[in-house]
Motif scaffolding. Structure first.
Motif, short mmCIF file in Angstrom:
data_model
loop_
_atom_site.label_atom_id
_atom_site.label_comp_id
_atom_site.label_asym_id
_atom_site.label_seq_id
_atom_site.Cartn_x
_atom_site.Cartn_y
_atom_site.Cartn_z
N UNK A 152 -0.66 46.25 16.85
CA UNK A 152 0.23 45.36 16.13
C UNK A 152 -0.37 43.96 16.12
N UNK A 153 -0.08 43.26 15.07
CA UNK A 153 -0.44 41.86 15.01
C UNK A 153 0.83 41.05 14.73
N UNK A 154 0.79 39.81 15.18
CA UNK A 154 1.96 38.94 15.04
C UNK A 154 1.54 37.66 14.33
N UNK A 155 2.29 37.30 13.32
CA UNK A 155 2.14 36.02 12.65
C UNK A 155 3.42 35.25 12.93
N UNK A 156 3.27 34.02 13.47
CA UNK A 156 4.44 33.27 13.91
C UNK A 156 4.37 31.85 13.36
N UNK A 157 5.39 31.47 12.61
CA UNK A 157 5.52 30.11 12.10
C UNK A 157 6.63 29.46 12.91
N UNK A 158 6.24 28.57 13.82
CA UNK A 158 7.23 27.92 14.69
C UNK A 158 8.17 27.06 13.87
N UNK A 159 9.41 27.02 14.31
CA UNK A 159 10.40 26.22 13.61
C UNK A 159 11.62 26.01 14.48
N UNK A 160 12.54 25.22 13.97
CA UNK A 160 13.77 24.91 14.70
C UNK A 160 14.87 25.94 14.44
N UNK A 161 14.71 26.74 13.42
CA UNK A 161 15.74 27.73 13.08
C UNK A 161 15.69 28.89 14.08
N UNK A 162 16.76 29.65 14.18
CA UNK A 162 16.73 30.84 15.06
C UNK A 162 15.64 31.81 14.61
N UNK A 163 15.21 32.66 15.52
CA UNK A 163 14.12 33.60 15.24
C UNK A 163 14.52 34.56 14.11
N UNK A 164 13.61 34.71 13.15
CA UNK A 164 13.79 35.68 12.07
C UNK A 164 12.59 36.62 12.10
N UNK A 165 12.82 37.87 11.75
CA UNK A 165 11.78 38.88 11.85
C UNK A 165 11.47 39.49 10.49
N UNK A 166 10.19 39.61 10.21
CA UNK A 166 9.72 40.34 9.03
C UNK A 166 8.79 41.44 9.51
N UNK A 167 8.88 42.60 8.91
CA UNK A 167 8.08 43.75 9.34
C UNK A 167 7.24 44.27 8.19
N UNK A 168 6.00 44.61 8.51
CA UNK A 168 5.11 45.22 7.52
C UNK A 168 4.55 46.50 8.13
N UNK A 169 4.99 47.63 7.61
CA UNK A 169 4.50 48.93 8.06
C UNK A 169 4.07 49.68 6.80
N UNK A 170 2.78 49.73 6.56
CA UNK A 170 2.29 50.30 5.30
C UNK A 170 2.17 51.81 5.38
N UNK A 171 1.89 52.41 4.24
CA UNK A 171 1.70 53.85 4.18
C UNK A 171 0.42 54.27 4.89
N UNK A 172 -0.47 53.33 5.14
CA UNK A 172 -1.67 53.66 5.92
C UNK A 172 -1.31 53.96 7.37
N UNK A 173 -0.23 53.35 7.86
CA UNK A 173 0.22 53.61 9.23
C UNK A 173 0.77 55.02 9.32
N UNK A 174 1.66 55.38 8.43
CA UNK A 174 2.24 56.72 8.41
C UNK A 174 2.62 57.02 6.96
N UNK A 175 2.17 58.14 6.46
CA UNK A 175 2.45 58.46 5.06
C UNK A 175 3.91 58.86 4.86
N UNK A 176 4.57 59.28 5.94
CA UNK A 176 5.97 59.69 5.85
C UNK A 176 6.88 58.49 6.08
#
Length: 117
Positions: free
Chosen positions: A1-25
């Motif tokens: 896994x890799x993490x990209x983090x943009x620090x800020x004052x807002x509460x933590x928000x999460x975005x997920x990227x799981x491509x078909x290369x990871x699992x075709x199903x």
């Protein structure tokens, strides 16, 4: 896994990227996202503010839910988004400055302990 983090004052928000290369199903991709969302839900109070994007890699397909969760926590700690684990201080401090020689026979200098065979 890799993490990209943009620090800020807002509460933590999460975005997920799981491509078909990871699992075709889609079932497999959704499982990975569900585990990461659940881990974030439990850690959100301790996480530093900002926007997080986690990109899953193909190893996540074979990993168990617990392994995915542990990898995510380890990733957040390494990035500094979670506070480091500190000892709870349950052990009493050692009295005196001399090293403990409880493994050695009385009267022997501290150092290697003799085997008990």
């Amino acid at each position: 896994m890799t993490l990209h983090w943009l620090k800020g004052d807002s509460p933590a928000r999460l975005g997920l990227a799981v491509s078909r290369k990871v699992d075709t199903r889609s079932v497999g991709r959704n499982r990975i996202k569900r585990v990461l969302r659940d881990a974030t839900r439990h850690l959100r109070a301790d996480m530093a503010g900002g926007d997080y994007v986690v990109v899953a890699r193909s190893a996540a397909k074979l990993a168990s839910n617990q392994q995915i969760r542990e990898a995510f926590v380890r990733l957040l700690r390494r990035a500094g988004a979670l506070p480091a684990v500190v000892a709870d201080g349950t052990m009493p401090p050692r009295e005196g400055n001399e090293p403990s020689s409880s493994l050695n026979a009385p009267g022997t200098p501290p150092g290697r302990a003799e085997p008990a065979c």
